[in-house]
Scaffold this active site. Structure first.
Site, PDB file in Angstrom:
ATOM      1  N   ARG A 129      25.052  37.974  34.803  1.00  0.00           N
ATOM      2  CA  ARG A 129      24.591  36.620  34.484  1.00  0.00           C
ATOM      3  C   ARG A 129      23.060  36.563  34.525  1.00  0.00           C
ATOM      4  O   ARG A 129      22.433  35.915  33.700  1.00  0.00           O
ATOM      5  CB  ARG A 129      25.137  35.600  35.503  1.00  0.00           C
ATOM      6  CG  ARG A 129      26.617  35.594  35.759  1.00  0.00           C
ATOM      7  CD  ARG A 129      27.411  34.900  34.691  1.00  0.00           C
ATOM      8  NE  ARG A 129      27.573  35.704  33.502  1.00  0.00           N
ATOM      9  CZ  ARG A 129      28.316  36.827  33.447  1.00  0.00           C
ATOM     10  NH1 ARG A 129      28.946  37.274  34.506  1.00  0.00           N
ATOM     11  NH2 ARG A 129      28.430  37.490  32.317  1.00  0.00           N
TER      12      ARG A 129
ATOM     13  N   HIS B 188      24.088  23.656  42.948  1.00  0.00           N
ATOM     14  CA  HIS B 188      24.970  24.811  43.152  1.00  0.00           C
ATOM     15  C   HIS B 188      24.223  26.134  43.307  1.00  0.00           C
ATOM     16  O   HIS B 188      24.830  27.194  43.176  1.00  0.00           O
ATOM     17  CB  HIS B 188      25.975  24.899  42.005  1.00  0.00           C
ATOM     18  CG  HIS B 188      26.873  23.704  41.926  1.00  0.00           C
ATOM     19  ND1 HIS B 188      27.454  23.263  40.763  1.00  0.00           N
ATOM     20  CD2 HIS B 188      27.272  22.824  42.886  1.00  0.00           C
ATOM     21  CE1 HIS B 188      28.187  22.181  41.003  1.00  0.00           C
ATOM     22  NE2 HIS B 188      28.075  21.902  42.284  1.00  0.00           N
TER      23      HIS B 188
ATOM     24  N   SER C 142      31.288  16.998  32.081  1.00  0.00           N
ATOM     25  CA  SER C 142      32.426  16.092  31.946  1.00  0.00           C
ATOM     26  C   SER C 142      32.802  15.454  33.281  1.00  0.00           C
ATOM     27  O   SER C 142      33.805  14.752  33.380  1.00  0.00           O
ATOM     28  CB  SER C 142      33.632  16.844  31.378  1.00  0.00           C
ATOM     29  OG  SER C 142      33.954  17.953  32.199  1.00  0.00           O
TER      30      SER C 142
ATOM     31  N   ASN D 227      28.085  13.097  25.865  1.00  0.00           N
ATOM     32  CA  ASN D 227      29.214  14.016  25.990  1.00  0.00           C
ATOM     33  C   ASN D 227      30.072  13.916  24.725  1.00  0.00           C
ATOM     34  O   ASN D 227      30.542  12.835  24.386  1.00  0.00           O
ATOM     35  CB  ASN D 227      30.059  13.671  27.221  1.00  0.00           C
ATOM     36  CG  ASN D 227      31.144  14.705  27.500  1.00  0.00           C
ATOM     37  OD1 ASN D 227      31.352  15.640  26.727  1.00  0.00           O
ATOM     38  ND2 ASN D 227      31.841  14.540  28.603  1.00  0.00           N
ATOM     39  N   PRO D 228      30.284  15.037  24.022  1.00  0.00           N
ATOM     40  CA  PRO D 228      31.086  14.981  22.794  1.00  0.00           C
ATOM     41  C   PRO D 228      32.576  14.777  23.040  1.00  0.00           C
ATOM     42  O   PRO D 228      33.319  14.474  22.110  1.00  0.00           O
ATOM     43  CB  PRO D 228      30.820  16.344  22.147  1.00  0.00           C
ATOM     44  CG  PRO D 228      30.473  17.248  23.288  1.00  0.00           C
ATOM     45  CD  PRO D 228      29.745  16.379  24.282  1.00  0.00           C
ATOM     46  N   ASP D 229      33.030  14.942  24.278  1.00  0.00           N
ATOM     47  CA  ASP D 229      34.444  14.802  24.608  1.00  0.00           C
ATOM     48  C   ASP D 229      34.801  13.323  24.725  1.00  0.00           C
ATOM     49  O   ASP D 229      34.445  12.660  25.698  1.00  0.00           O
ATOM     50  CB  ASP D 229      34.758  15.531  25.919  1.00  0.00           C
ATOM     51  CG  ASP D 229      36.238  15.480  26.284  1.00  0.00           C
ATOM     52  OD1 ASP D 229      37.019  14.852  25.542  1.00  0.00           O
ATOM     53  OD2 ASP D 229      36.608  16.055  27.325  1.00  0.00           O
TER      54      ASP D 229
END
EC number: 2.3.1.286
Length: 227
Positions: free
Chosen positions: A56, A104, A171, A194-196
């Site tokens: 990563r 995080h 989301s 948000n496209p959702d």
């Protein structure tokens, strides 16, 4: 100067080429997340966990901030801006944002596996045998599943001060970060990119059903006019 607080998630970094935390099959780079993002996984196989995050980290050197990152940084000319991010990359900082709180952890940092307060810059790989000053193995400076999120208290404080709260690229499925919406003031303007369209954010939210970059291009001038 009005205060804009931004909660960003994997969707904004995905547009720079960083894979989101979970694919549709619940795996991350073909690994069950408990193998590579939990204290149990670390105890079982340190080499696997280190190599996963080494990959990563190498990828992060190869990607660049996108227009959404850059427009968020540009807002600092007009507002007091604080970013709270669930992302472990440094793309907000590279785009020019000066106030970024990482909930995080950070991929370009490492810490002692016995003491997370012993933190080091980490641009290269971490190998077995790489030690912190207390003699313990270095590990990624990442908040894994099952671990406390120590920056949440500060994030909650920042959220309560927001005049405008912008959610972008997330989301709001991951807690405790998703719970920050409960801390915004009654008169705070809540905006979600948000496209959702299956998600519901309540009647008070202004929802822009677009990707992070397109949504920010649509929103930017409107925000500036509010300054």
């Amino acid at each position: 100067m009005r205060k804009v607080v931004i909660l960003s998630g994997a969707g904004i970094s995905a547009e720079s080429g960083i894979k989101t935390f979970r694919d549709s099959d619940g795996l991350w780079e073909n690994h069950d997340v408990t193998e590579v993002a939990s204290p149990e996984g670390w105890r079982r196989n340190r080499e696997l966990v280190l190599e996963f995050y080494n990959q990563r980290r190498r990828q992060l050197h190869e990607v660049q901030p996108n227009d959404a990152h850059k427009l968020l940084a540009e807002l600092e000319k007009y507002f007091e801006v604080q970013i709270i991010t669930q992302n472990i990359d440094d793309l907000h900082e590279r785009a020019g944002s000066s106030n970024v709180l990482h909930l995080h952890g950070e991929l370009f940092k490492s810490c002692s596996c016995n003491n997370k307060r012993l933190i080091y810059e980490q641009k290269g790989d971490i190998k077995i045998g790489d030690k912190a000053e207390d003699g313990a193995q270095l590990r990624p400076f990442i908040v894994w599943f099952g671990e406390d999120v120590p920056m949440m208290t500060e994030a909650m404080k920042i959220t309560k001060e927001a005049d405008i709260f912008l959610v972008i690229g997330t989301s709001l499925q991951v807690y405790p970060a998703a719970g920050l919406l409960q801390d915004i003031k009654d008169d705070c303007l809540l905006i979600v990119i948000n496209p959702d369209d299956s998600m519901s954010y309540g009647k008070r939210a202004v929802v822009i059903k677009e990707t992070a970059t397109k949504g920010m291009k649509l929103l930017f001038d409107k925000l500036v006019n509010m300054a």
